[in-house]
Design a protein around this motif. Sequence first.
Motif, PDB file in Angstrom:
ATOM      1  N   VAL A  11       0.840  -1.204   0.000  1.00 54.07           N
ATOM      2  CA  VAL A  11       0.000   0.000   0.000  1.00 54.07           C
ATOM      3  C   VAL A  11       0.874   1.253   0.000  1.00 54.07           C
ATOM      4  O   VAL A  11       0.640   2.196  -0.769  1.00 54.07           O
ATOM      5  CB  VAL A  11      -0.959   0.002   1.209  1.00 54.07           C
ATOM      6  CG1 VAL A  11      -1.638   1.363   1.356  1.00 54.07           C
ATOM      7  CG2 VAL A  11      -2.006  -1.102   1.061  1.00 54.07           C
ATOM      8  N   ARG A  12       1.886   1.256   0.845  1.00 56.14           N
ATOM      9  CA  ARG A  12       2.784   2.420   0.914  1.00 56.14           C
ATOM     10  C   ARG A  12       3.466   2.666  -0.433  1.00 56.14           C
ATOM     11  O   ARG A  12       3.515   3.799  -0.913  1.00 56.14           O
ATOM     12  CB  ARG A  12       3.828   2.194   2.011  1.00 56.14           C
ATOM     13  CG  ARG A  12       4.742   3.400   2.244  1.00 56.14           C
ATOM     14  CD  ARG A  12       5.555   3.255   3.521  1.00 56.14           C
ATOM     15  NE  ARG A  12       6.423   2.075   3.479  1.00 56.14           N
ATOM     16  CZ  ARG A  12       6.235   0.981   4.196  1.00 56.14           C
ATOM     17  NH1 ARG A  12       5.197   0.878   5.030  1.00 56.14           N
ATOM     18  NH2 ARG A  12       7.065  -0.043   4.112  1.00 56.14           N
TER      19      ARG A  12
ATOM     20  N   LYS B 120      -7.912  -2.604   2.704  1.00 53.62           N
ATOM     21  CA  LYS B 120      -8.915  -1.554   2.474  1.00 53.62           C
ATOM     22  C   LYS B 120      -8.820  -0.471   3.538  1.00 53.62           C
ATOM     23  O   LYS B 120      -8.836   0.729   3.227  1.00 53.62           O
ATOM     24  CB  LYS B 120     -10.319  -2.173   2.475  1.00 53.62           C
ATOM     25  CG  LYS B 120     -11.426  -1.172   2.177  1.00 53.62           C
ATOM     26  CD  LYS B 120     -12.792  -1.842   2.118  1.00 53.62           C
ATOM     27  CE  LYS B 120     -13.289  -2.195   3.503  1.00 53.62           C
ATOM     28  NZ  LYS B 120     -14.702  -2.667   3.493  1.00 53.62           N
ATOM     29  N   ASN B 121      -8.686  -0.874   4.797  1.00 52.70           N
ATOM     30  CA  ASN B 121      -8.590   0.112   5.879  1.00 52.70           C
ATOM     31  C   ASN B 121      -7.324   0.943   5.773  1.00 52.70           C
ATOM     32  O   ASN B 121      -7.346   2.150   6.042  1.00 52.70           O
ATOM     33  CB  ASN B 121      -8.647  -0.592   7.234  1.00 52.70           C
ATOM     34  CG  ASN B 121     -10.031  -1.176   7.514  1.00 52.70           C
ATOM     35  OD1 ASN B 121     -11.028  -0.731   6.950  1.00 52.70           O
ATOM     36  ND2 ASN B 121     -10.091  -2.184   8.373  1.00 52.70           N
ATOM     37  N   GLN B 122      -6.226   0.315   5.393  1.00 51.49           N
ATOM     38  CA  GLN B 122      -4.966   1.064   5.217  1.00 51.49           C
ATOM     39  C   GLN B 122      -5.131   2.139   4.149  1.00 51.49           C
ATOM     40  O   GLN B 122      -4.735   3.288   4.334  1.00 51.49           O
ATOM     41  CB  GLN B 122      -3.857   0.104   4.793  1.00 51.49           C
ATOM     42  CG  GLN B 122      -3.389  -0.846   5.869  1.00 51.49           C
ATOM     43  CD  GLN B 122      -2.088  -0.414   6.488  1.00 51.49           C
ATOM     44  OE1 GLN B 122      -1.124  -0.143   5.801  1.00 51.49           O
ATOM     45  NE2 GLN B 122      -2.067  -0.316   7.799  1.00 51.49           N
ATOM     46  N   VAL B 123      -5.704   1.742   3.013  1.00 49.61           N
ATOM     47  CA  VAL B 123      -5.866   2.668   1.896  1.00 49.61           C
ATOM     48  C   VAL B 123      -6.817   3.804   2.261  1.00 49.61           C
ATOM     49  O   VAL B 123      -6.553   4.981   1.972  1.00 49.61           O
ATOM     50  CB  VAL B 123      -6.377   1.908   0.644  1.00 49.61           C
ATOM     51  CG1 VAL B 123      -6.776   2.887  -0.451  1.00 49.61           C
ATOM     52  CG2 VAL B 123      -5.302   0.952   0.141  1.00 49.61           C
ATOM     53  N   MET B 124      -7.913   3.481   2.938  1.00 50.24           N
ATOM     54  CA  MET B 124      -8.912   4.495   3.271  1.00 50.24           C
ATOM     55  C   MET B 124      -8.442   5.431   4.392  1.00 50.24           C
ATOM     56  O   MET B 124      -8.595   6.653   4.291  1.00 50.24           O
ATOM     57  CB  MET B 124     -10.224   3.815   3.674  1.00 50.24           C
ATOM     58  CG  MET B 124     -10.916   3.104   2.527  1.00 50.24           C
ATOM     59  SD  MET B 124     -12.380   2.166   3.051  1.00 50.24           S
ATOM     60  CE  MET B 124     -13.434   3.500   3.657  1.00 50.24           C
TER      61      MET B 124
ATOM     62  N   ILE C 294      -8.397   7.319   0.375  1.00 49.22           N
ATOM     63  CA  ILE C 294      -9.051   6.825  -0.841  1.00 49.22           C
ATOM     64  C   ILE C 294     -10.434   6.333  -0.442  1.00 49.22           C
ATOM     65  O   ILE C 294     -10.588   5.627   0.552  1.00 49.22           O
ATOM     66  CB  ILE C 294      -8.249   5.675  -1.471  1.00 49.22           C
ATOM     67  CG1 ILE C 294      -6.811   6.106  -1.780  1.00 49.22           C
ATOM     68  CG2 ILE C 294      -8.944   5.140  -2.723  1.00 49.22           C
ATOM     69  CD1 ILE C 294      -6.665   7.135  -2.855  1.00 49.22           C
ATOM     70  N   SER C 295     -11.462   6.706  -1.199  1.00 49.50           N
ATOM     71  CA  SER C 295     -12.828   6.328  -0.827  1.00 49.50           C
ATOM     72  C   SER C 295     -13.073   4.842  -1.104  1.00 49.50           C
ATOM     73  O   SER C 295     -12.444   4.236  -1.974  1.00 49.50           O
ATOM     74  CB  SER C 295     -13.844   7.172  -1.581  1.00 49.50           C
ATOM     75  OG  SER C 295     -13.742   6.953  -2.969  1.00 49.50           O
TER      76      SER C 295
END
Length: 201
Positions: free
Chosen positions: A82-83, A112-116, A121-122
Motif C-alpha cells: 500500500v505504501r 482496504k482500511n490502510q488505503v482508506m 481513498i474512498s
Amino acid sequence: KEFGIVLGKIFQITDDLYNRTKTNLIMTTLGSATTQALMPLVQSEKILLMFPYTGDNSFRQEKYRNMIHFRPSYLDEISALVRYSQEKMMSQKYAVFYTDEPFGRERFEFLKNQVMEKYKISEDQICPIPYPRGTINVDKAVPELKACNPDALVLLSTFDAARALVQGVGVSNLKNTNLMGYSYLTDLFQDFVGQGRDGHS
C-alpha cells in the motif's frame, strides 16, 4: 466440509508420526490452513514448527514459542504494498484479488482500511475480487476486474490463481495497471507477465 476433513487428516498424520517416532521437528508447512491444523501440537509443545509457508499474523504471538518464522507476515507485506502504491505510483483505484474465506477476507479488510484511513481513498475506489479457496476458478473474478478498471491490481492469492485471472482478462488489457502481490509471487509472476506483454505465450 471436505477441506475440514483434509485438515483433520493432516493433524492425525502428524500426531501419529510424533507418537511412533518421537520426531518433533516439522518444517515448511504449506499455507495458513495447514499450519492452523497443527497448532494444537505447537501449543502443547509436542512439535517444533519451523518456517511455515504462511504470513498470517495469528501465528506470530509470543505464546507460540515452538514456531520459527522466516518470511514476513502478510500484514507487513500488505502495508509495504500500500505504501509503495501510494508513494511511488500514486494509485487512486484498487482491485484486490483474494481468497473468499476468513484468512483472505481479513487481509482484504486490512488493505482496504490502510488505503482508506492512511491515504483517504474512498471505499468505492477499492474493488473486492474474491475467488473460491483451493481453486483457480476466476469465472466471476474476470468480469469483476474488467468492470473495476483499476490502476493497481493487488494479488493476495496463489500464483496459479493469479495467473488464471491475468490470462482470463488478457495481459494486454492490463498494460495501464500496476500489478503487485506477496513476495512469493514476485519472480514467477514477473516472468509470466513479461512473456505475455512481449507477445509470447
